[in-house]
Write an enzyme that holds these catalytic residues in place. Structure first.
Site, PDB file in Angstrom:
ATOM      1  N   HIS A  48     -28.969 -44.819 -43.108  1.00 62.69           N
ATOM      2  CA  HIS A  48     -28.879 -45.576 -44.363  1.00 62.69           C
ATOM      3  C   HIS A  48     -27.505 -45.365 -45.011  1.00 62.69           C
ATOM      4  O   HIS A  48     -26.854 -46.328 -45.432  1.00 62.69           O
ATOM      5  CB  HIS A  48     -29.997 -45.128 -45.298  1.00 62.69           C
ATOM      6  CG  HIS A  48     -29.948 -45.737 -46.666  1.00 62.69           C
ATOM      7  ND1 HIS A  48     -30.728 -46.816 -47.034  1.00 62.69           N
ATOM      8  CD2 HIS A  48     -29.219 -45.412 -47.771  1.00 62.69           C
ATOM      9  CE1 HIS A  48     -30.477 -47.126 -48.296  1.00 62.69           C
ATOM     10  NE2 HIS A  48     -29.561 -46.286 -48.761  1.00 62.69           N
ATOM     11  N   GLU A  49     -27.075 -44.105 -45.087  1.00 67.26           N
ATOM     12  CA  GLU A  49     -25.793 -43.819 -45.733  1.00 67.26           C
ATOM     13  C   GLU A  49     -24.612 -44.343 -44.915  1.00 67.26           C
ATOM     14  O   GLU A  49     -23.632 -44.842 -45.482  1.00 67.26           O
ATOM     15  CB  GLU A  49     -25.655 -42.313 -45.962  1.00 67.26           C
ATOM     16  CG  GLU A  49     -26.730 -41.703 -46.859  1.00 67.26           C
ATOM     17  CD  GLU A  49     -26.903 -42.421 -48.185  1.00 67.26           C
ATOM     18  OE1 GLU A  49     -25.918 -43.034 -48.667  1.00 67.26           O
ATOM     19  OE2 GLU A  49     -28.007 -42.398 -48.741  1.00 67.26           O
ATOM     20  N   HIS A  91     -24.211 -47.934 -45.700  1.00 75.43           N
ATOM     21  CA  HIS A  91     -23.448 -48.163 -46.926  1.00 75.43           C
ATOM     22  C   HIS A  91     -21.948 -48.147 -46.634  1.00 75.43           C
ATOM     23  O   HIS A  91     -21.186 -48.941 -47.193  1.00 75.43           O
ATOM     24  CB  HIS A  91     -23.766 -47.077 -47.958  1.00 75.43           C
ATOM     25  CG  HIS A  91     -25.006 -47.335 -48.749  1.00 75.43           C
ATOM     26  ND1 HIS A  91     -25.278 -48.552 -49.340  1.00 75.43           N
ATOM     27  CD2 HIS A  91     -26.047 -46.519 -49.080  1.00 75.43           C
ATOM     28  CE1 HIS A  91     -26.431 -48.480 -49.992  1.00 75.43           C
ATOM     29  NE2 HIS A  91     -26.918 -47.261 -49.842  1.00 75.43           N
ATOM     30  N   GLU A 112     -29.173 -51.442 -51.708  1.00 74.16           N
ATOM     31  CA  GLU A 112     -30.110 -50.483 -51.118  1.00 74.16           C
ATOM     32  C   GLU A 112     -30.985 -51.175 -50.070  1.00 74.16           C
ATOM     33  O   GLU A 112     -31.233 -50.633 -48.987  1.00 74.16           O
ATOM     34  CB  GLU A 112     -30.979 -49.841 -52.211  1.00 74.16           C
ATOM     35  CG  GLU A 112     -30.236 -48.878 -53.122  1.00 74.16           C
ATOM     36  CD  GLU A 112     -29.579 -47.733 -52.379  1.00 74.16           C
ATOM     37  OE1 GLU A 112     -30.203 -47.191 -51.439  1.00 74.16           O
ATOM     38  OE2 GLU A 112     -28.429 -47.401 -52.706  1.00 74.16           O
TER      39      GLU A 112
END
Length: 326
Positions: free
Chosen positions: A156-157, A160, A241
């Protein structure tokens, strides 16, 4: 690959495209709002187009400063310490391995890896671009998540970083801050009588009625614009998100790991003391709990956890995977 598994990529690629369009639209709204507010205030105070120029100068100065020093400030305020990759402690080896796996899957440069000494599980990414990116996790995250869950969080990070969300959210935050700063300046200017000179000058020129309307419009914008800006910032954060969740599936090929991680982090009752209103939107799950005094706010920076988990479970269903996250 079976026929049942084929629609999965289309599912999350559609999600990625949809969120990108929405995010750019919301950013455009903030820019237009800043321009309108600068113009209205400029005419109301007698500066004309100087108001727009002033708004652009303020936003540019804040953007440049945040672009080059924002990540260092975030890490300092979060109490994070960087892991020495040359001699990493044994307890962080799994974290570094997972970061390496996810960054290779995304075709990204190695990010700097930081640890926050706190028992509340959470993580975030920051930086101005993939070449100057950082990933930070709490010690609680490393203690309470298994490897599959950790992969989902780091995926997930890294998403980003790969999607340039770290730069996008920084720019939106700066623009919203510029709106708030401009509004505060105008309200103080009005309070101390700065607008009366412009109004009297316009009266002598025969434009008193129009000037009064513009002045009232500027006053209303000064009150309403920061609220709208914060709403847009929250909407952008929620959109990014969801985008990172969908992109993380592309990196890990395992939506269940991330879904389980989101459930574990959201259900944890530990309070992340170093988090605040300025940094809460960076974390994978909002670190400010609903029972905290500082949680009182009109807008949430994250989509509801249940909604995010359901979206991941839907993708898991498309991929023919078992979707047990509880």
């Amino acid at each position: 690959m079976s026929a049942e598994a084929r629609p999965a990529p289309t599912t999350f690629y559609r999600e990625i495209a949809r969120n990108r369009r929405r995010s750019w639209l919301l950013m455009a709204v903030v820019i237009v709002l800043l321009g309108l507010m600068g113009g209205a205030i400029g005419y109301a105070t007698g500066f004309g187009w100087g108001g727009v120029i002033f708004a652009v100068v303020v936003a540019t100065a804040m953007s440049v400063g945040s672009f080059f020093a924002g990540d260092a400030l975030v890490m300092a305020t979060s109490g994070a310490r960087e892991i020495d990759r040359a001699r990493p402690p044994e307890r962080y080896q799994q974290l570094l391995n997972v970061v390496e796996e996810m960054r290779l899957a995304g075709g990204l440069p190695p990010p700097r890896v930081w640890v926050i000494d706190d028992t509340a599980p959470n993580a975030f990414a920051t930086g101005r671009d993939p070449e100057h990116a950082s990933v930070a996790v709490t010690t609680g995250l490393l203690q309470k998540l298994d490897r599959e869950q950790l992969q989902g969080v780091i995926g997930h990070e890294m998403s980003h970083i790969g999607n340039l969300d770290i730069r996008f959210t920084l720019l939106v935050g700066v623009l919203v801050g510029s709106i708030a700063l401009l509004a505060d300046w105008f309200l103080r200017f009005t309070y101390w009588g700065g607008g009366r000179r412009s109004s009297s000058d316009s009266d002598r020129g025969g434009g008193g009625g129009a000037m009064a309307v513009i002045f009232i419009l500027a006053l209303v914008l000064a009150v309403v614009a920061p609220i709208i800006g914060r709403m847009v910032q929250a909407a952008v954060s929620r959109s990014r998100e969801s985008l990172a969740d969908a992109t993380a599936v592309d990196l890990t090929r395992n939506p269940i790991g991330l879904a389980r991680a989101l459930r574990t982090i959201s259900d944890d009752q530990e309070v992340l003391e170093v988090a605040n209103r300025a940094t809460q939107h960076l974390y994978i799950v909002n670190p400010i709990k609903s029972f905290e005094e500082r949680a009182k706010s009109l807008w949430d920076t994250h989509p509801p956890i249940g909604e995010r988990i359901r979206a991941l479970e839907n993708i898991a269903g498309q991929m023919g995977l078992l979707s047990e996250t509880r």
